[in-house]
Each structure stands twice: as C-alpha cells, then as structure tokens.
Design a protein around this motif. Structure first.
Motif, PDB file in Angstrom:
ATOM      1  N   LYS A 256      -7.571  -3.605  -6.693  1.00 23.95           N
ATOM      2  CA  LYS A 256      -6.904  -2.956  -5.498  1.00 23.95           C
ATOM      3  C   LYS A 256      -5.479  -3.426  -5.858  1.00 23.95           C
ATOM      4  O   LYS A 256      -4.858  -2.697  -4.947  1.00 23.95           O
TER       5      LYS A 256
ATOM      6  N   VAL B 110      -7.720   4.903  -4.039  1.00 23.75           N
ATOM      7  CA  VAL B 110      -6.846   3.244  -4.514  1.00 23.75           C
ATOM      8  C   VAL B 110      -9.036   3.342  -4.792  1.00 23.75           C
ATOM      9  O   VAL B 110      -8.825   2.481  -6.455  1.00 23.75           O
TER      10      VAL B 110
ATOM     11  N   THR C  72      -2.448   4.638  -5.383  1.00 23.70           N
ATOM     12  CA  THR C  72      -2.512   4.002  -4.025  1.00 23.70           C
ATOM     13  C   THR C  72      -0.833   4.190  -3.840  1.00 23.70           C
ATOM     14  O   THR C  72       0.032   4.206  -5.481  1.00 23.70           O
TER      15      THR C  72
ATOM     16  N   VAL D 255      -3.637  10.069   1.821  1.00 22.77           N
ATOM     17  CA  VAL D 255      -4.026   9.126   0.829  1.00 22.77           C
ATOM     18  C   VAL D 255      -5.296   9.195   1.728  1.00 22.77           C
ATOM     19  O   VAL D 255      -5.867   8.962   2.564  1.00 22.77           O
TER      20      VAL D 255
END
Length: 425
Positions: free
Chosen positions: A237, A188, A215, A162
């Motif tokens: 986001k 993201v 994400t 991530v």
C-alpha cells in the motif's frame, strides 16, 4: 438531579436502538427508555434518502427514513419513552447507572439492563494521513450526505471520492444526480470496500471511474481544494514512484471506513474486540459486564440495516429477560475464533444452554476469494459446512448453526474457516 429507574435503558435511537427497545418491550419489560443525543430518533437513516433498505426484513424496498419510521411507529405504539437531546456521559457498569445530561441538567438513570446501540462514526483525513494543506472542500462522505439530504446544501461541483465504501459510492451517485461532476473514486485496496450492487448502481451506471490499488498522495489548494495527486500503490500500500497523475477538483469526500462508537462503552468497563473495535459479546449479545448488552454498528460495522435490526431484537429480548431476573449468567461458554481467511467473528462466544433455535454468526473475510468452503467446527465436530461461489471483504458473511448442533458442547472452541477449493485436473 433527575433520578429514575427503568427496566431496560437503550442508548442510541438509531435503527439498532429502535429495534432493541421494541423487542425488549414485547418481551415484557415494563419501563423501556430510549436515550438519544439528537433531537429526533432514526439515527443515520434520516439522511439516507436513497432506497434499498428493508429488502430482507420487510420484503420490500424502502428509503432510509421510511425504514426508520416503521420502527419509530412501533415504539410509539408500545409506549416506549424517548429521552431526546440527552447526552450520555458515562456508565457505572456493575451498578447499571447511566450518567447523562440534557437542557434540564444532570440525569441519572438506573436500569435493570442496559443496551449499547450508539452506532459508528467515520474515519477522518487525520486518521489516514493524507499529505497536503488544509483547504476548504474536504468532507467525510457522511457529512456531505447530511448537508445535501437534510440541509439542502451542495458541497462542491467537481468531486473526487477517496474510498469505495458504500456511503462513498452512494454519494457518488447522489452528487451526480445533483449536477456535480464526480471525477473518480480512489480505493487503496485491490478490491471493492462496499457492496457489489452499489458499484453497479452508483458507479458503473453513471460512468464514474473506479481506481483500485490507488491512493491520494497530495491535496492541492490553499483556501479551497484545487486538485489532488493520485498514485498507484504496491502490495504494501505504498505509492509507486512515477505513477502519479493529477485530477482537478474542488471537493474531496472521504469514505475510508467506520469505527464503532464506544467511548461510553469504555467508561462501563466493557471489553472491546481489537479487530472490530466493538464490544465482545456472546450469542445473547451480552458483553463481559452482566446486564449490559450491545447491538448494531457499535458491535461491528454492518453493510445491511436489515441485519442490524435482527441482531438488535436479539439484544432487546435477552436484556428484558435479564431485567426480569433471568440473568443468563453461568453455564458453559464456548469461545468463537476466526480461522483461515476470516478477519473477525461476532459473537465471540456461544452459550449452548442459552441457545433456543439457532446461533447466527457474522464475519468478514480477509481477501476476495472464489469457490470456497465455509466450515464451522468444534474439535472434531462439524457444526456448519457450505460452499459459496465468491466471498468479498466488503460484504458480511452469515452462517446459522442450529441449537441441536451446539447441544452437548462443554469445552473447546468453535473455529470458522474459509478454504479455497482445490481445482481438480
């Protein structure tokens, strides 16, 4: 209590601290001490066994431990004392008193000048609020790097990363070379968070997928991670309903940003920048507390250790001068402000009469932009102007303003703007 006086005390023996200590000693400081909580100097470089360090500073490609060893050797040759396994607890800023502890007990160090070089720490899962249970198999990328490169322990077999920060991309390659399967890198933002060269060398060259504007919305598993659910995000986001898909994995590595380590700085009364989370410094790297300097990732997170070394040598030089009675206080102070498309500026102020050759200014942009003009000005006076084909938030920009350009400035503020050039028909 073990009490002592030194000319310059450097807190943190990573790349910043090593370079600062060596520079202070070379500038004439007689007693220089490095205070380090770990059992050896070198900082994060000791676990960065990949190459790519030193291209700017040494003109050759080195692994992290090799880069650190060169500065450790210089410090040894200069006779700089290293207080290892010593934890700094607090600093009495105005009096330059450092309260620390080690296996011998309490330690009190009084210094003519103090240099803060504690580096930075990683953001954790809690700070980005990923939903799901709390199974084993979730690590920060730096922790996984230490397990792998220092302790010879592989953290997983099927991995999702991530964040596209540099350490995340580097660990994608490292895990692949160790035989693990890196399923994806999830970012993201709509752009890369790290260096472009790392995307090419660590992701593209190994066929590792990069999902921008995505994400993780869930981590599945009880005792151990079983998989993650990924979704596309909108311009705010926020996950877009209906775009979810699952990736089976047993490990999740987080590379979601770094935070300058300034808990000790706060005890000294050092003012912190609200954007960088690092100390506010002038062009000598001195903070708002006279005689306390800061450098490296404790000020702002750098992408190249070469820049850390150069910046830290500046702090070491001026700290030695301060300890010798050349305070550097007083005189004209010109604030430096971020302008159009600029996220932050370091340093945050400039003392024209304390500038010898030039002032190096570092900043990051707010968004990827092609064909731009970078301009620094103070009122109607243009101090710097240049064109650049591309700027990216993942890469620090640097400008250099010659001392003669700053000469004569007595008021106003320096503003740095990044402007997209107009396309002529």
């Amino acid at each position: 209590m073990n009490e002592r006086y030194v000319d310059v005390a450097v807190i943190g023996a990573g790349p910043a601290g090593l370079a600062a200590a060596a520079a202070a000693k070379k500038e004439g400081a007689e007693k220089v001490v490095l205070i380090e909580r770990d059992f050896r100097p070198g900082g994060i470089l000791e676990q960065c066994i990949h190459t790519g360090f030193g291209l700017k500073y040494f003109g050759e490609e080195l692994a992290g431990p090799e880069y650190a060893e060169r500065f450790i050797k210089v410090c040894d040759e200069l006779g700089i004392e290293m207080m290892l396994n010593t934890m700094v607890l607090s600093i009495d800023g105005p009096n330059h008193l450092i309260h620390a502890a080690n296996k011998s007990g309490a330690v009190l160090v009084e210094a003519g000048a103090i240099i803060l070089s504690m580096g930075c720490r990683e953001r954790t899962r809690a700070q980005i609020v990923i939903p799901g249970s709390r199974p084993a198999g979730v690590y920060t990328a730096g922790t996984a790097q230490r397990f792998c490169n220092v302790q010879n322990h592989i953290v997983g077999n099927e991995i999702v990363i991530v964040g596209s920060g540099d350490i995340g991309m580097i660990m994608a390659r490292r895990m692949t070379l160790e035989g693990a399967k890196v399923k994806a890198v999830i970012e993201v933002m709509p752009y890369l968070a790290g260096l472009t060269r790392n995307r090419v060398q660590c992701l593209d060259d190994f066929g590792i997928p990069l999902y921008l504007s995505h994400t993780i919305v869930d981590i599945d598993g009880k005792r151990r991670v079983k998989g993650v659910t990924v979704a596309k995000v909108d311009e705010k986001k926020q996950p877009v309903p209906g775009t979810e898909f699952k990736i089976d994995c047993d490990t999740v590595l987080l590379s979601v940003g770094l935070i300058p380590e300034n808990e000790v700085s706060k005890t000294a009364g050092v003012a912190l920048d609200r954007v960088t989370n690092g100390p506010v410094v002038d062009n000598t790297m001195m903070t708002n507390i006279p005689g306390i300097f800061a450098c490296g990732n404790v000020v702002h997170v750098n992408d190249l250790v070469d820049n850390v070394s150069t910046e830290s040598e500046l702090a070491g030089t001026y700290a030695a001068r301060y300890a010798a009675g050349q305070s550097g206080e007083g005189g004209t102070v010109i604030p430096v402000k971020p302008g159009n498309l600029v996220r932050y500026m370091v340093p945050q102020s400039v003392k024209p009469d304390k500038t010898e050759k030039e002032v190096k200014m570092y900043f990051r942009v707010l968004a990827p932009t092609k064909q731009v003009t970078i301009e620094a000005s103070c009122g109607d006076k243009v101090l710097y102007k240049a064109r650049k084909a591309f700027v990216n938030p993942g890469e620090i920009e640097q400008i250099r303003i010659p001392a003669e350009k700053l000469s004569g400035l007595t008021q106003g503020e320096i503003i740095v703007n990044v402007t997209k050039e107009e396309v002529k028909a």
